[in-house]
Scaffold this active site. Structure first.
Site, PDB file in Angstrom:
ATOM      1  CD  GLU A 146      61.808 -23.729  -4.499  1.00 36.52           C
ATOM      2  OE1 GLU A 146      62.030 -24.829  -3.812  1.00 36.52           O
ATOM      3  OE2 GLU A 146      61.339 -22.590  -3.974  1.00 36.52           O
ATOM      4  CB  CYS A 160      55.458 -19.332  -7.297  1.00 36.08           C
ATOM      5  SG  CYS A 160      55.560 -20.033  -5.460  1.00 36.08           S
TER       6      CYS A 160
HETATM    7  P1  NAD Z   1      62.827 -13.280 -12.534  1.00 40.34           P
HETATM    8  O1  NAD Z   1      63.125 -14.384 -13.124  1.00 40.34           O
HETATM    9  O2  NAD Z   1      62.770 -11.948 -13.062  1.00 40.34           O
HETATM   10  O3  NAD Z   1      64.224 -12.735 -11.398  1.00 40.34           O
HETATM   11  C1  NAD Z   1      64.682 -13.818 -10.311  1.00 40.34           C
HETATM   12  C2  NAD Z   1      66.038 -13.336  -9.912  1.00 40.34           C
HETATM   13  O4  NAD Z   1      67.004 -13.860 -10.943  1.00 40.34           O
HETATM   14  C3  NAD Z   1      66.225 -12.077  -9.428  1.00 40.34           C
HETATM   15  O5  NAD Z   1      67.148 -11.799  -8.646  1.00 40.34           O
HETATM   16  C4  NAD Z   1      66.973 -11.434 -10.803  1.00 40.34           C
HETATM   17  O6  NAD Z   1      67.694 -10.266 -10.502  1.00 40.34           O
HETATM   18  C5  NAD Z   1      67.962 -12.632 -11.552  1.00 40.34           C
HETATM   19  N1  NAD Z   1      68.358 -12.724 -12.573  1.00 40.34           N
HETATM   20  C6  NAD Z   1      67.725 -12.039 -13.731  1.00 40.34           C
HETATM   21  N2  NAD Z   1      68.303 -12.339 -14.742  1.00 40.34           N
HETATM   22  C7  NAD Z   1      69.511 -12.933 -14.524  1.00 40.34           C
HETATM   23  C8  NAD Z   1      70.560 -13.569 -15.246  1.00 40.34           C
HETATM   24  N3  NAD Z   1      70.515 -13.636 -16.584  1.00 40.34           N
HETATM   25  N4  NAD Z   1      71.440 -14.480 -14.389  1.00 40.34           N
HETATM   26  C9  NAD Z   1      71.600 -14.509 -13.325  1.00 40.34           C
HETATM   27  N5  NAD Z   1      70.190 -14.052 -12.537  1.00 40.34           N
HETATM   28  C10 NAD Z   1      69.478 -13.268 -13.082  1.00 40.34           C
HETATM   29  O7  NAD Z   1      61.782 -13.333 -11.564  1.00 40.34           O
HETATM   30  P2  NAD Z   1      61.075 -12.499 -10.426  1.00 40.34           P
HETATM   31  O8  NAD Z   1      60.025 -11.437 -11.346  1.00 40.34           O
HETATM   32  O9  NAD Z   1      62.146 -11.862  -9.424  1.00 40.34           O
HETATM   33  O10 NAD Z   1      59.902 -13.342  -9.737  1.00 40.34           O
HETATM   34  C11 NAD Z   1      58.756 -13.942 -10.294  1.00 40.34           C
HETATM   35  C12 NAD Z   1      58.835 -15.229 -10.692  1.00 40.34           C
HETATM   36  O11 NAD Z   1      59.209 -16.164  -9.713  1.00 40.34           O
HETATM   37  C13 NAD Z   1      57.291 -15.886 -10.846  1.00 40.34           C
HETATM   38  O12 NAD Z   1      57.525 -16.349 -12.201  1.00 40.34           O
HETATM   39  C14 NAD Z   1      56.916 -16.561  -9.811  1.00 40.34           C
HETATM   40  O13 NAD Z   1      55.965 -17.626 -10.231  1.00 40.34           O
HETATM   41  C15 NAD Z   1      58.251 -17.376  -9.431  1.00 40.34           C
HETATM   42  N6  NAD Z   1      58.506 -17.749  -8.385  1.00 40.34           N
HETATM   43  C16 NAD Z   1      58.379 -18.897  -8.050  1.00 40.34           C
HETATM   44  C17 NAD Z   1      58.459 -19.482  -6.759  1.00 40.34           C
HETATM   45  C18 NAD Z   1      58.614 -21.102  -6.383  1.00 40.34           C
HETATM   46  O14 NAD Z   1      58.504 -21.342  -5.296  1.00 40.34           O
HETATM   47  N7  NAD Z   1      58.204 -21.926  -7.333  1.00 40.34           N
HETATM   48  C19 NAD Z   1      58.492 -18.748  -5.837  1.00 40.34           C
HETATM   49  C20 NAD Z   1      58.535 -17.372  -5.826  1.00 40.34           C
HETATM   50  C21 NAD Z   1      58.505 -17.014  -7.127  1.00 40.34           C
END
Ligand code: NAD
Length: 454
Positions: free
Chosen positions: A226, A261
């Site tokens: 997502e 999002c």
């Molecule tokens: P992010 O991708 O920076 O991090 C998400 C998660 O991934 C965190 O828990 C982080 O610690 C982890 N992570 C980071 N690098 C990793 C790796 N190499 N391996 C495994 N895990 C790793 O995203 P964010 O800043 O937390 O969230 C914002 C983004 O999420 C925005 O783009 C937003 O649109 C999206 N989002 C989408 C939805 C949806 O339902 N489509 C909902 C909420 C947020």
């Protein structure tokens, strides 16, 4: 790892991150626990989730205050999130038995046939910080109800909320060996990718999602993503009330400081109502109160991450260099905390980052269009595909546009909305697979086909 309050820039607490050793120990625990959990009656698993649902309400003041202090959303929005999360949990409680029951498909003849839905096993739930309760319950609730064990990795920007979730699940009766939390930054999430887990359920950015999908591809287990969006809203010239359309659009842009999002990230307005719409939008936007998210009157809290201020500033500067005009906002206010002014840009086009890259802040560009055809072409000019909204008096007119959107959700006269009974899914760079609805229950099981002769 420091937990920082984004409104005050002070350190709330420091928490030890997991190590590769502690992650392995937690994984061991989950592997053992999952077997027993999947064998108990589904109604007993649901009873624990029902208790968790009650505990969220009983503890709402503490939960809301923690959420606001660690990620900065205005306090009322934290309460709204908790309410919304409870609504989703209720949907799963009410519908799981129905959608997880075995299905007899052939009951006559020599060979009888049925489908049985079995849990995946131990799954990873790697989550985002912007709505930690909402995006969390989309995954760990149906996963637990359907008999999986969950390795939950909340965002490093929502760790305290993650710890609350974990302790309330335990208090509700979910065994410790069925739910474990990986504490830390991305590097800790990375450890989960190395484990032989039975499914990966990720909420976050396209960049991380793509990395995870590639990394776990060889495991041949479900990987649901997502991801982000650049969601468009089109305001057609037949809207009943331009002021209301502008107020609704603004809410879709700035709620949670734009860190949703499915936030409205770009607006297209038909030319004959363009000026009136922009004036009405700007008028409402100027009324928004930036402030301490714990104050009742605050509309716009800080952004959750410091680096996001510079990111938004760059988007605004890029647009201005390419000819955009700032109608309001546009700056980092001169105060403590990771704030950014709610910003409206006009004279924008698709050469500008602000119209193409996810902003994830209270910033929007409003572009003039001639007709529906031009709006459709611009709305579709994106690598994302999460949601698209149309404001118009005519459902037929809106439906024609909605049918042409390559997005997981479409909205007529509403926006920035998620329903527990509808599948939540993104297309293109917005993701893969669906949560919520019956599809979001079935996402955590695998079908077994029984061929029964005799
Ligand atoms: P992010 O991708 O920076 O991090 C998400 C998660 O991934 C965190 O828990 C982080 O610690 C982890 N992570 C980071 N690098 C990793 C790796 N190499 N391996 C495994 N895990 C790793 O995203 P964010 O800043 O937390 O969230 C914002 C983004 O999420 C925005 O783009 C937003 O649109 C999206 N989002 C989408 C939805 C949806 O339902 N489509 C909902 C909420 C947020």
């Amino acid at each position: 790892m420091k937990v920082i309050n984004p409104a005050t820039e002070t350190v709330i607490t420091e928490i030890a991150e997991d190590t590769s050793q502690s992650i392995l120990e937690k994984f061991d625990l989950l592997t053992k626990g999952q077997q027993a959990w999947s064998k108990i009656n589904i109604t007993d698993r649901i009873a624990a989730i029902q208790k968790f649902y009650d505990l969220l309400d009983e503890n709402k003041d503490e939960l809301a205050a923690t959420l606001t202090s660690e990620m900065g959303k205005p306090l009322q929005q934290s309460y709204n999130e908790l309410n919304g999360a409870r609504g989703r949990i209720k949907y799963f409680i009410d519908n799981a038995v129905k959608y997880l029951a075995e299905e007899w498909v052939t009951t006559e003849g020599a060979t009888k046939e049925k489908i049985v839905f079995e849990p995946l096993g131990v799954i990873a739930n790697i989550s985002a910080w912007n709505y930690p309760f909402l995006v969390g319950v989309n995954v760990f609730i149906p996963a637990l109800i359907s008999g999986n064990a969950v390795f939950y990795k909340p965002s490093e920007y929502a760790t305290l909320t993650g710890l609350h979730i974990q302790s309330l699940l335990y208090k509700a009766g979910v065994p410790e060996n069925c739910f474990q939390m990986a504490i830390g930054k991305g590097s800790v999430g990375e450890q989960l990718l190395l484990l032989p887990l039975n499914g990966y359920f990720f909420t976050g950015s396209y960049r991380t999602g793509k990395y995870i999908a590639e990394k776990v591809a060889g495991k041949m287990v479900p990987c649901q993503l997502e991801l982000g969006g650049k969601d468009p809203l089109y305001v057609a010239d037949d809207v009943d009330n331009i002021k209301k359309a502008a107020a609704d659009a603004l809410e879709g842009v700035v709620y949670n400081s734009g860190q949703s999002c499915c936030a409205v990230e770009r607006i297209y307005v038909q030319e004959n109502i363009y000026d009136d719409f922009v004036n009405a939008y700007a008028e409402e936007c100027k009324k928004l109160k930036i402030g301490d998210p714990l104050d009742k009157g605050t509309d716009i809290g800080p952004l959750s991450r410091k680096e996001q201020q510079a990111f938004l500033e760059t988007q605004v500067d890029d647009a201005v260099i390419l000819g955009a005009q700032i109608v309001c906002g546009g700056k980092i206010p001169d105060r403590k905390g990771y704030y950014f002014e709610p910003t409206v840009l006009v004279n924008v086009n698709h050469n500008m980052k602000v119209m193409m890259e996810e902003s994830f802040g209270p910033v929007v560009g409003i572009q003039k269009v001639k007709d529906d055809a031009e709006a459709i072409a611009l709305m579709q000019d994106t690598s994302y595909g999460l949601t698209a909204a149309v404001f118009s008096k005519s459902f037929d007119r809106a439906e024609n546009i909605m049918q042409q959107m390559n997005t997981g959700s479409v909205y007529w006269n509403c926006c920035d909305r998620v329903s527990a009974s509808l599948p939540w899914s993104g297309r293109k760079h917005s993701g893969l697979g669906a949560t919520l609805s019956y599809q979001g229950i079935r996402a955590f099981v695998q079908p077994k086909a029984y061929h029964i002769r005799g």
